[in-house]
Write a protein that holds these residues in place. Structure first.
Motif, PDB file in Angstrom:
ATOM      1  N   TYR A  23       0.794  -1.233   0.000  1.00  0.00           N
ATOM      2  CA  TYR A  23       0.000   0.000   0.000  1.00  0.00           C
ATOM      3  C   TYR A  23       0.828   1.284   0.000  1.00  0.00           C
ATOM      4  N   THR A  57      -8.205   0.570   0.844  1.00  0.00           N
ATOM      5  CA  THR A  57      -8.343   1.624  -0.152  1.00  0.00           C
ATOM      6  C   THR A  57      -9.782   2.122  -0.210  1.00  0.00           C
ATOM      7  N   GLY A  59     -11.422   2.333  -2.939  1.00  0.00           N
ATOM      8  CA  GLY A  59     -12.112   1.408  -3.832  1.00  0.00           C
ATOM      9  C   GLY A  59     -12.657   0.197  -3.109  1.00  0.00           C
ATOM     10  N   ASP A  60     -11.858  -0.361  -2.217  1.00  0.00           N
ATOM     11  CA  ASP A  60     -12.324  -1.502  -1.427  1.00  0.00           C
ATOM     12  C   ASP A  60     -13.480  -1.109  -0.515  1.00  0.00           C
ATOM     13  N   PRO A  65     -13.517  -1.098  -6.781  1.00  0.00           N
ATOM     14  CA  PRO A  65     -12.055  -1.154  -6.882  1.00  0.00           C
ATOM     15  C   PRO A  65     -11.518  -0.862  -8.271  1.00  0.00           C
ATOM     16  N   ASP A  66     -12.349  -0.993  -9.280  1.00  0.00           N
ATOM     17  CA  ASP A  66     -11.850  -0.832 -10.651  1.00  0.00           C
ATOM     18  C   ASP A  66     -12.289   0.472 -11.306  1.00  0.00           C
ATOM     19  N   GLY A  72      -7.549   8.193  -9.701  1.00  0.00           N
ATOM     20  CA  GLY A  72      -6.637   8.150  -8.563  1.00  0.00           C
ATOM     21  C   GLY A  72      -7.306   8.031  -7.212  1.00  0.00           C
ATOM     22  N   SER A  74      -9.720   5.864  -6.140  1.00  0.00           N
ATOM     23  CA  SER A  74      -9.971   4.511  -5.641  1.00  0.00           C
ATOM     24  C   SER A  74      -8.744   3.907  -4.971  1.00  0.00           C
ATOM     25  N   GLU A  75      -7.509   4.364  -5.340  1.00  0.00           N
ATOM     26  CA  GLU A  75      -6.292   3.810  -4.752  1.00  0.00           C
ATOM     27  C   GLU A  75      -5.885   4.488  -3.449  1.00  0.00           C
ATOM     28  N   GLN A  76      -6.563   5.584  -3.079  1.00  0.00           N
ATOM     29  CA  GLN A  76      -6.221   6.275  -1.832  1.00  0.00           C
ATOM     30  C   GLN A  76      -6.520   5.381  -0.631  1.00  0.00           C
ATOM     31  N   ASP A  96      -2.263   9.195   0.335  1.00  0.00           N
ATOM     32  CA  ASP A  96      -1.735   8.732  -0.948  1.00  0.00           C
ATOM     33  C   ASP A  96      -0.446   7.969  -0.656  1.00  0.00           C
ATOM     34  N   SER A  98       1.745   6.680  -2.488  1.00  0.00           N
ATOM     35  CA  SER A  98       2.904   6.899  -3.355  1.00  0.00           C
ATOM     36  C   SER A  98       3.527   8.280  -3.189  1.00  0.00           C
TER      37      SER A  98
END
Length: 396
Positions: A23, A57, A59-60, A65-66, A72, A74-76, A96, A98
């Motif tokens: 993550y 995340t 998204g989860d 999730p997709d 960007g 959904s990946e937070q 975030d 990344s």
């Protein structure tokens, strides 16, 4: 995931390197989460969701999730929430993994495509430092310990400047709206101290209302204006010496005649069911939607009365906290001109409520509902939050 510390709800939340995979790839963020970590709960932020769910995340959490939402988003990672921002439907804090950037969002499970993010902090370190400073101001400890026992406009201005300077330095001059609100609104709680001179809840600084509203807009009463039912001497003295603003957004003072009791005000109305103590309640004026603002002539408590709902409810502890509430609302208008407070309306309403609760806990305390249309129930926080009907935009 590990925790350190002993007090329930305050243990620091940390992670192992393996728990952060895949993550969190941002090296400074990994070092923070495996080292200093995050407090479970604070005055403004809560990270307790991490204990229950671990890293997950957006998204989860939404079941998307997709995609189905802004790029960007959904990946937070969902790491916490803003305390007191609406319970389970409140504003969530995102990381975030990344870049280390911190933002907020409201979850719209049935409309994920409408979700967006608002900036909160450039890093976890900055986020914790900003929140710690706000908590220290609220408790008058740490770097704000020198303000303990200090009240009035000068204390407000200095505390606000100190906090805003800290935020500007940490955000490189681009202070996110949430922290700008904290810096300019929360110090307003220093405007008045405990009522040691007035025998009321608060001692107001001299000319506070005159300076804010203009002396011609502040009404002071004479003995002839008071009904015999008003026997609470500190209230009589306050109304005579300090007074109240004639109008302030949701409030209008009765000035056409001597103050009537609630019974006298409804003497010609045989259809309204009045409370048993109506002869000892003095009508000061009206709030929005025809709700009467009344004083308990014996205790000085400030209440609301709605004939439609047949409900008598607490509004403020007394006239001193009523006056400060009206000052607080009006002051927001002045501050908005320089700081664009309504840019983050929901955060403004929550911050103003927290500030009022410091000055008058009763004004923000929930009371049992007596009827479906119970206008006295938690009145001020309700009108602050009611953006659809104008809310604080009517004030600012």
């Amino acid at each position: 995931m590990g925790t350190t510390g002993t007090a329930a709800g305050t243990a620091v939340i940390t992670f192992t390197d393996s728990e952060l995979d895949p993550y969190v790839t941002h090296a400074p963020t990994r070092r923070w989460l495996t080292g200093p970590g995050l407090p479970g709960v604070g005055g403004l932020l809560t990270f307790d969701a991490l204990r229950a769910d671990g890293l997950r995340t957006v998204g989860d959490s939404t079941g998307e999730p997709d995609g189905g939402m802004a790029a960007g988003l959904s990946e937070q990672l969902v790491i916490g929430g803003l305390a007191g921002s609406g319970g389970p439907r409140g504003e969530s804090v995102l990381l975030d993994g990344s870049t280390g950037e911190i933002t907020t969002t409201y979850f719209l499970h049935d409309r994920p495509h409408l979700m967006d993010r608002r900036p909160l902090a450039p890093s976890l370190e900055t986020l914790v430092r900003f929140a710690t400073a706000a908590d220290e101001l609220a408790a008058l400890r740490g770097q704000f310990a020198a303000y303990a026992g200090r009240y009035g406009p000068e204390a407000v201005a200095q505390a606000s400047a100190q906090l805003l300077a800290l935020y500007e330095a940490g955000a490189h001059g681009e202070v996110p709206p949430f922290w700008r609100l904290i810096a300019v609104i929360r110090p307003l709680a220093l405007i008045a101290g405990p009522g040691t001179r007035s025998d009321l809840a608060l001692d107001l600084p001299p000319r506070l209302l005159d300076d804010e509203f203009g002396s011609r807009a502040v009404v002071r009463f004479e003995d002839v204006d008071f009904p015999s039912a008003l026997t609470h001497e500190p209230t009589r003295r306050f109304l005579a010496e300090v007074g109240l603003p004639e109008e302030c957004v949701w409030f209008a003072l009765d000035t056409d005649a001597p103050l009537p009791t609630l019974a006298d005000h409804h003497a010609d109305d045989g259809h309204t069911r009045l409370p048993a103590e109506a002869a000892h309640l003095i009508r000061l004026g009206a709030l929005s939607d025809g709700v009467s603002l009344v004083l308990d002539g014996t205790t000085g408590a400030v209440l609301t009365w709605s004939g439609e709902a047949s409900a008598l409810r607490p509004l403020n502890a007394d006239v001193s906290t009523l006056a400060v509430t009206l000052w607080l609302i009006h002051r927001a208008k002045t501050l908005d001109a320089d700081h664009d407070l309504t840019e983050a309306y929901d955060q403004l309403a929550a911050t103003l409520t927290r500030t009022l609760a410091t000055l008058d806990p009763l004004a923000c305390a929930r009371t049992p509902a007596a009827a479906r249309e119970d206008y006295g129930r938690c009145y001020w926080p309700s009108v602050f939050a009611d953006e659809a009907d104008g809310g604080l935009r009517s004030a600012v």
